[in-house]
Scaffold this active site. Structure first.
Site, PDB file in Angstrom:
ATOM      1  N   SER A 176     -32.054 -82.570  25.761  1.00 58.80           N
ATOM      2  CA  SER A 176     -31.050 -83.403  25.124  1.00 58.80           C
ATOM      3  C   SER A 176     -31.062 -84.805  25.743  1.00 58.80           C
ATOM      4  O   SER A 176     -32.085 -85.488  25.727  1.00 58.80           O
ATOM      5  CB  SER A 176     -29.687 -82.714  25.252  1.00 58.80           C
ATOM      6  OG  SER A 176     -28.697 -83.360  24.497  1.00 58.80           O
ATOM      7  N   HIS A 182     -32.960 -82.842  20.553  1.00 61.43           N
ATOM      8  CA  HIS A 182     -32.163 -82.448  19.385  1.00 61.43           C
ATOM      9  C   HIS A 182     -31.194 -83.575  19.049  1.00 61.43           C
ATOM     10  O   HIS A 182     -31.125 -84.581  19.741  1.00 61.43           O
ATOM     11  CB  HIS A 182     -31.445 -81.116  19.608  1.00 61.43           C
ATOM     12  CG  HIS A 182     -30.405 -81.117  20.685  1.00 61.43           C
ATOM     13  ND1 HIS A 182     -29.753 -79.988  21.098  1.00 61.43           N
ATOM     14  CD2 HIS A 182     -29.888 -82.119  21.448  1.00 61.43           C
ATOM     15  CE1 HIS A 182     -28.888 -80.288  22.053  1.00 61.43           C
ATOM     16  NE2 HIS A 182     -28.948 -81.571  22.280  1.00 61.43           N
TER      17      HIS A 182
END
Length: 201
Positions: free
Chosen positions: A101, A126
């Protein structure tokens, strides 16, 4: 039983005596910083301050940022990202373990040619997460617009970092997208997979 922060002996320049300091202070003397937890405002403020200090002390030497992080706060991560881009020093980013992330975003933010990972590192990208509690519909709509704006900005930045098209980044980050160190290199998120400190810079 929790493990505390290790201490190591350190001799101040010009002193004949050693004193014990925590390991992160000692590493900081060598221009080595460590992001080894979830990204939050506290760790962001600490890393920003350390990078600014090291850059003002000597901006001809690189700063080494080791990353083993599951990600975390987007706003805190962007403070670190902007500082990486702001300082004159090269920032060598090194993934050890996991960069997921916002951790992956910061890994890719390092100086081009100096973004590396150890062989068994895992990288995951993501889209930014956002959630709402019991709030008014108009507030939820405002928050949703802001999340979409941040998502668009992160995807454009990731496209610049990797050389991948915006459309590919948008598709790949729609869900959790895991990469090995070698796959992250092929993707353009890092520049090399290394197995020895001499290969880092």
């Amino acid at each position: 039983m929790p493990i505390g922060t290790p201490s190591v002996p350190y001799r101040l320049p010009g002193s004949q005596y050693e004193r014990w300091v925590d390991i992160y202070t000692r590493l900081g003397v060598e221009r080595i910083l460590f992001l080894g937890q979830e990204v939050n405002d506290g760790i962001a403020n600490s890393l920003v301050a350390q990078m600014l200090y090291l850059d003002s002390d000597d901006n001809t030497k690189p700063i080494y940022l080791y990353i083993n992080s599951p990600g975390g706060s987007v706003t805190a991560g962007l403070a670190i990202y902007d500082t990486i881009k702001y300082v004159k020093s090269d920032v060598v980013t090194i993934c050890v373990g996991l960069a997921a992330s916002m951790g992956a975003f910061l890994l890719g933010a390092g100086t081009k040619g100096k973004r590396v990972a150890l062989p068994h590192s895992r990288i995951m990208i993501h889209q930014p997460l956002g959630g709402t509690s019991q709030r008014q519909a108009s507030d939820i709509e405002i928050e949703a617009r802001e999340i979409l704006r941040i998502k668009d900005m992160l995807n454009h930045s990731m496209s610049d970092m990797t050389g991948q098209s915006f459309e590919k980044i948008e598709k790949d980050t729609d869900r959790d997208y895991f990469l090995s160190a070698e796959e992250a290199k092929n993707y353009g998120l890092i520049d090399r997979v290394i197995s020895h400190p001499s290969e880092a810079s």
